[in-house]
Structure formats: C-alpha cells, structure tokens
Design a protein around this motif. Sequence first.
Motif, PDB file in Angstrom:
ATOM      1  N   TYR A  22      -1.154   0.124   2.587  1.00 54.88           N
ATOM      2  CA  TYR A  22      -0.016  -0.186   1.725  1.00 54.88           C
ATOM      3  C   TYR A  22       0.334  -1.628   2.042  1.00 54.88           C
ATOM      4  CZ  TYR A  22       4.477   0.051  -0.596  1.00 54.88           C
ATOM      5  OH  TYR A  22       5.543  -0.178  -1.437  1.00 54.88           O
ATOM      6  N   GLY A  23       0.026  -2.555   1.122  1.00 58.03           N
ATOM      7  CA  GLY A  23       0.104  -3.970   1.483  1.00 58.03           C
ATOM      8  C   GLY A  23      -0.804  -4.198   2.677  1.00 58.03           C
ATOM      9  N   ASN A  24      -0.268  -4.873   3.696  1.00 60.41           N
ATOM     10  CA  ASN A  24      -1.083  -5.151   4.877  1.00 60.41           C
ATOM     11  C   ASN A  24      -1.031  -4.036   5.906  1.00 60.41           C
ATOM     12  OD1 ASN A  24      -2.001  -7.733   4.109  1.00 60.41           O
ATOM     13  ND2 ASN A  24       0.006  -8.592   4.641  1.00 60.41           N
ATOM     14  N   THR A  25      -0.274  -2.988   5.628  1.00 58.38           N
ATOM     15  CA  THR A  25      -0.094  -1.941   6.636  1.00 58.38           C
ATOM     16  C   THR A  25      -1.196  -0.904   6.549  1.00 58.38           C
ATOM     17  OG1 THR A  25       2.281  -2.255   6.457  1.00 58.38           O
ATOM     18  CG2 THR A  25       1.540  -0.257   7.578  1.00 58.38           C
ATOM     19  N   ARG A  26      -1.860  -0.690   7.691  1.00 57.12           N
ATOM     20  CA  ARG A  26      -2.923   0.309   7.767  1.00 57.12           C
ATOM     21  C   ARG A  26      -2.287   1.674   7.970  1.00 57.12           C
ATOM     22  NH1 ARG A  26      -6.485   2.795  11.449  1.00 57.12           N
ATOM     23  NH2 ARG A  26      -8.620   2.888  10.624  1.00 57.12           N
ATOM     24  N   LEU A  27      -2.677   2.620   7.140  1.00 55.87           N
ATOM     25  CA  LEU A  27      -2.137   3.984   7.209  1.00 55.87           C
ATOM     26  C   LEU A  27      -3.287   4.913   7.573  1.00 55.87           C
ATOM     27  CD1 LEU A  27      -0.082   3.847   3.876  1.00 55.87           C
ATOM     28  CD2 LEU A  27       0.744   3.338   6.194  1.00 55.87           C
ATOM     29  N   PRO A  28      -3.397   5.284   8.855  1.00 58.38           N
ATOM     30  CA  PRO A  28      -4.561   6.059   9.301  1.00 58.38           C
ATOM     31  C   PRO A  28      -4.628   7.440   8.642  1.00 58.38           C
ATOM     32  CG  PRO A  28      -3.241   5.277  11.173  1.00 58.38           C
ATOM     33  CD  PRO A  28      -2.442   5.010   9.939  1.00 58.38           C
ATOM     34  N   ILE A  29      -5.835   7.884   8.359  1.00 58.38           N
ATOM     35  CA  ILE A  29      -6.030   9.257   7.874  1.00 58.38           C
ATOM     36  C   ILE A  29      -5.693  10.197   9.024  1.00 58.38           C
ATOM     37  CG2 ILE A  29      -7.738  10.944   7.067  1.00 58.38           C
ATOM     38  CD1 ILE A  29      -9.128   8.593   5.602  1.00 58.38           C
ATOM     39  N   ALA A  30      -4.767  11.111   8.749  1.00 58.79           N
ATOM     40  CA  ALA A  30      -4.244  12.011   9.777  1.00 58.79           C
ATOM     41  C   ALA A  30      -4.841  13.384   9.550  1.00 58.79           C
ATOM     42  CB  ALA A  30      -2.718  12.063   9.691  1.00 58.79           C
ATOM     43  N   GLY A  31      -5.708  13.828  10.455  1.00 62.13           N
ATOM     44  CA  GLY A  31      -6.330  15.140  10.304  1.00 62.13           C
ATOM     45  C   GLY A  31      -7.557  15.077   9.422  1.00 62.13           C
ATOM     46  N   ARG A  32      -8.027  16.262   9.051  1.00 61.36           N
ATOM     47  CA  ARG A  32      -9.272  16.345   8.289  1.00 61.36           C
ATOM     48  C   ARG A  32      -9.073  15.979   6.823  1.00 61.36           C
ATOM     49  NH1 ARG A  32     -11.369  21.910  10.906  1.00 61.36           N
ATOM     50  NH2 ARG A  32     -11.838  21.039  12.967  1.00 61.36           N
ATOM     51  N   VAL A  33     -10.072  15.380   6.237  1.00 64.97           N
ATOM     52  CA  VAL A  33     -10.110  15.189   4.791  1.00 64.97           C
ATOM     53  C   VAL A  33     -10.389  16.551   4.175  1.00 64.97           C
ATOM     54  CG1 VAL A  33     -11.339  14.048   2.896  1.00 64.97           C
ATOM     55  CG2 VAL A  33     -10.958  12.808   5.062  1.00 64.97           C
ATOM     56  N   SER A  34      -9.527  16.996   3.249  1.00 70.30           N
ATOM     57  CA  SER A  34      -9.735  18.270   2.551  1.00 70.30           C
ATOM     58  C   SER A  34     -10.582  18.044   1.304  1.00 70.30           C
ATOM     59  CB  SER A  34      -8.390  18.867   2.115  1.00 70.30           C
ATOM     60  OG  SER A  34      -7.549  19.114   3.206  1.00 70.30           O
ATOM     61  N   MET A  35     -10.828  19.103   0.560  1.00 66.58           N
ATOM     62  CA  MET A  35     -11.633  18.970  -0.650  1.00 66.58           C
ATOM     63  C   MET A  35     -10.946  18.092  -1.699  1.00 66.58           C
ATOM     64  SD  MET A  35     -12.991  21.899  -3.281  1.00 66.58           S
ATOM     65  CE  MET A  35     -13.893  22.832  -2.067  1.00 66.58           C
ATOM     66  N   ASP A  36      -9.655  18.317  -1.898  1.00 66.41           N
ATOM     67  CA  ASP A  36      -8.937  17.670  -3.000  1.00 66.41           C
ATOM     68  C   ASP A  36      -7.799  16.768  -2.545  1.00 66.41           C
ATOM     69  OD1 ASP A  36     -10.352  19.561  -4.782  1.00 66.41           O
ATOM     70  OD2 ASP A  36      -9.024  20.993  -3.779  1.00 66.41           O
ATOM     71  N   SER A  37      -7.604  16.658  -1.259  1.00 72.98           N
ATOM     72  CA  SER A  37      -6.494  15.846  -0.764  1.00 72.98           C
ATOM     73  C   SER A  37      -6.771  15.397   0.655  1.00 72.98           C
ATOM     74  CB  SER A  37      -5.180  16.644  -0.806  1.00 72.98           C
ATOM     75  OG  SER A  37      -5.258  17.749   0.067  1.00 72.98           O
ATOM     76  N   THR A  47      -4.366  13.531   4.203  1.00 69.51           N
ATOM     77  CA  THR A  47      -3.049  13.205   4.717  1.00 69.51           C
ATOM     78  C   THR A  47      -3.119  11.886   5.492  1.00 69.51           C
ATOM     79  OG1 THR A  47      -3.679  14.944   6.277  1.00 69.51           O
ATOM     80  CG2 THR A  47      -1.863  15.429   4.813  1.00 69.51           C
ATOM     81  N   LEU A  48      -2.082  11.077   5.315  1.00 75.16           N
ATOM     82  CA  LEU A  48      -2.019   9.762   5.961  1.00 75.16           C
ATOM     83  C   LEU A  48      -0.819   9.734   6.890  1.00 75.16           C
ATOM     84  CD1 LEU A  48      -2.381   7.623   2.682  1.00 75.16           C
ATOM     85  CD2 LEU A  48      -4.234   8.263   4.265  1.00 75.16           C
ATOM     86  N   ASP A  49      -0.972   9.081   8.046  1.00 76.63           N
ATOM     87  CA  ASP A  49       0.193   8.851   8.905  1.00 76.63           C
ATOM     88  C   ASP A  49       0.854   7.563   8.442  1.00 76.63           C
ATOM     89  OD1 ASP A  49       2.012   8.138  10.893  1.00 76.63           O
ATOM     90  OD2 ASP A  49       0.902   9.289  12.407  1.00 76.63           O
ATOM     91  N   VAL A  50       2.045   7.685   7.853  1.00 79.57           N
ATOM     92  CA  VAL A  50       2.747   6.524   7.282  1.00 79.57           C
ATOM     93  C   VAL A  50       3.948   6.122   8.142  1.00 79.57           C
ATOM     94  CG1 VAL A  50       1.941   7.104   4.970  1.00 79.57           C
ATOM     95  CG2 VAL A  50       4.189   7.916   5.700  1.00 79.57           C
ATOM     96  N   THR A  51       3.942   6.563   9.400  1.00 76.29           N
ATOM     97  CA  THR A  51       5.073   6.292  10.295  1.00 76.29           C
ATOM     98  C   THR A  51       5.285   4.781  10.500  1.00 76.29           C
ATOM     99  OG1 THR A  51       4.375   8.325  11.418  1.00 76.29           O
ATOM    100  CG2 THR A  51       6.097   7.037  12.487  1.00 76.29           C
ATOM    101  N   ALA A  52       4.220   3.988  10.358  1.00 75.62           N
ATOM    102  CA  ALA A  52       4.340   2.529  10.547  1.00 75.62           C
ATOM    103  C   ALA A  52       5.246   1.888   9.496  1.00 75.62           C
ATOM    104  CB  ALA A  52       2.952   1.897  10.503  1.00 75.62           C
ATOM    105  N   LEU A  53       5.448   2.555   8.381  1.00 73.35           N
ATOM    106  CA  LEU A  53       6.317   2.003   7.328  1.00 73.35           C
ATOM    107  C   LEU A  53       7.738   2.531   7.508  1.00 73.35           C
ATOM    108  CD1 LEU A  53       3.985   2.527   4.235  1.00 73.35           C
ATOM    109  CD2 LEU A  53       4.563   0.339   5.322  1.00 73.35           C
TER     110      LEU A  53
END
Length: 369
Positions: free
Chosen positions: A297-312, A314-320
């Motif tokens: 999001y802009g310059n902020t890296r939002l790590p993928i949190a947990g497993r990638v599912s089939m259709d979705s 989850t991102l850890d957006v705590t940095a924002l």
Amino acid sequence: MQSTWTGGAAALLTIDLKALCVNYRAIARQVAPAQAAAVVKADAYGLGADRVAPALAAAGCRNFFVAHLSEAVALRPLLPEDARLFILNGLMPGAEDLCAEAGAIPVLNGLDQARAWVALCKARGQRLPAVLQVDSGMSRLGLAAADIDTLLREIDLERDFDLTLVMSHLACGDEPEHDANPDQLARFEALTARLPRAPRSFANSGGSFLTPAFGFDLVRPGVSLYGVAPHAGLPSPIQPVVRLEARIIQVRSIPAGQGVGYGLTYAPDKPARIATIGVGYADGWPRHLSNRGAAYYGNTRLPIAGRVSMDSMTLDVTALPEGTLTYGDTVELIGPHQPLEAVAADAGTIAYEILTSLGHRYARVWIGE
Ligand SMILES: *Cc1c(COP(=O)(O)O)cnc(C)c1O
C-alpha cells in the motif's frame, strides 16, 4: 479507475499495450539489422494473445510464434494477411493438413515431422513453407547432427518443401556470462553450414541482448515483450507491462496469539490487524507465497499472513495506522513497488510462471492501444 473493476471483480489486471510496443521496438532496435518476431504462445504469456498480437502487428511485427496448432488456429484471423505464424512444437501425428489449412508454418523438430511435412507437400503437389530446428545443445527439440545426415540423404531441402527458416534455441540466454552461449552459437553455425542457405533464427529475449553475433536474421523474444528484463540485475530498456491490484474485502483486529488462515500458521505475538483480499491460488497467486510474499500500500509492505487460500489471502496491515485500509480499498500485488520478478523470486519461481498463471477471475483491462 473504479469503473474498470467490471462485474464486481476483487482484483484488476491492467495490461499496458503501449509499454508492450515500446518493448517490441526497443528489442527491434537492439537487434537491427536482424528482424524481431514475437513469441505469443500460452495466450501471450497469459496477457491475452487476442489483444497482444494485433497490437504488436500494428507496431510492425510480422512474425509470430506459438507453441500449439490450436493457438495458431485461434490467432490467424486476428493477424494481417502478410504476417507469418509459426508453431514451435511442430506437427503432431496426423495434423499436417490442419496445419496447412490454418495457414500456419510448422517448426520441424525431428525426422518424423520433416517426413510428414514432405509427404503432405507431395500429396498436395505444393511446396509448403516450414522451419527446420536443429539442436545446438539444449537437448530439447531439433535435429541432432546425425539426424541431419539422414535428412540430407532422404529429403531434397531445395525442392521437397519451402525451407523458410532454420532455427535453434538457447538454454542459457538469460545468463550473459554462461559458457553454453558461445558453445551453442558455434554449434549452430556448424550445423546450419551443412544446410541450404536459409534465413536463421537463434535468440530468445536473453539472446537478443547478448552480442550481435546472436541476432542472425530473426530473433524470437517472448518474456521481455511482457516486461521482464532479459538479464536480471542488468540495465535494460524494458518497461513493465503488467499491474495487478486487489481490493480489501474485510479488515479485522486480532489479539496476540490468534492464528490466521488454514492451519493457523500465522499467530503474531502482539495484537494485529488483518486484511483479506480476494486473490488466491486459483487465481495463479502461488500458495508457496504463504507467510513469505507481500502486497503493498504505497511504500508500505504488507506481509502475507498465513496460508494463501484458493480464493483469498490475508495480509498483516498492522504497519499502517488503524483505519487506513477499509472495505473496497486497493493494494498492489504487481506494480511499481513489487515488480513481477520480485513476486517470482519470493515464490521460488520465474516471472514466466507467474505471468502464464495469471487468473481469469481478475477484471482485465488493456490500456494504451
Ligand atoms: C518460448 C520460446 C522463446 C521465447 O523465449 P523468451 O525467453 O520468453 O524470450 C523463443 N524460442 C523458443 C523456441 C521458445 O520455446
């Protein structure tokens, strides 16, 4: 841009046809006086051959390579009449007539394919065009030196069909310092010296940016047309073509220790905020990016949190700061902050695989026509 998210799509894939044509012209300039073809196999590396090939034709490209007959059949009506369409895998048994009817030119990769094409030419009383591929060292497709002896004994290459091109393929064209490149070049020269004089084609994207000796008459770039630098880490004129953005479906706050996603494999030891986006492995976003890839999001890296599912996923957006991202907001998956090559590196694969896996549930827009 909101209006381009057609059909309520969760993600938007933007394909910049102007950048595609800039890349085509940059390669053409690089290899001149050799000509530049375009490799548009696998639906133009996932970007839509029906849009990409006509755009390249408008930019002056007249030689197109696909892998399969079915791809040639689909593309032929979309190309100018004077454009040539080559099938890299050549002929499957019994497909000779279909290939001729499709107005496509097979790459004859072995004696069996060459014999089948000659038989078709004799049956039809026509000298139909075909390409001969020789194996200069990759050991994948093409006639070996011994096959060339047999070929020269059995077939009159000046008369039995129309030999329009002789080609080979580099195994290490993306590694400019690799010893295999000059070795393959020398072998290609030696093998083609034994054949009747015909235009020659050797280089893929990487090969197009080696020395001019690799250019011959026609180069066959694929991946660099689609925005991937021919030699990783070295400067190049290649511009990005693809952008992928996803919208936030939901944001939640979780307490310390709460697991996220299948297997609950992500459980931060501090309270966190988690955003869910509607892109998953069924959309070609590699499951291998579970707990290792990111969105931006802009310059902020939002790590993928947990497993990638089939259709979705989850991102850890705590940095924002809280409230920055809400329902319907957009994050970048491929773009200026996270190039295709970075996604591929995180996933332990190559940009080719990310491109050719790009999903068909994204809203797709082609800009810059
Ligand atoms: C796929 C392919 C190309 C294009 O290769 P890039 O590395 O994408 O430029 C060229 N020639 C042959 C024979 C191929 O199979």
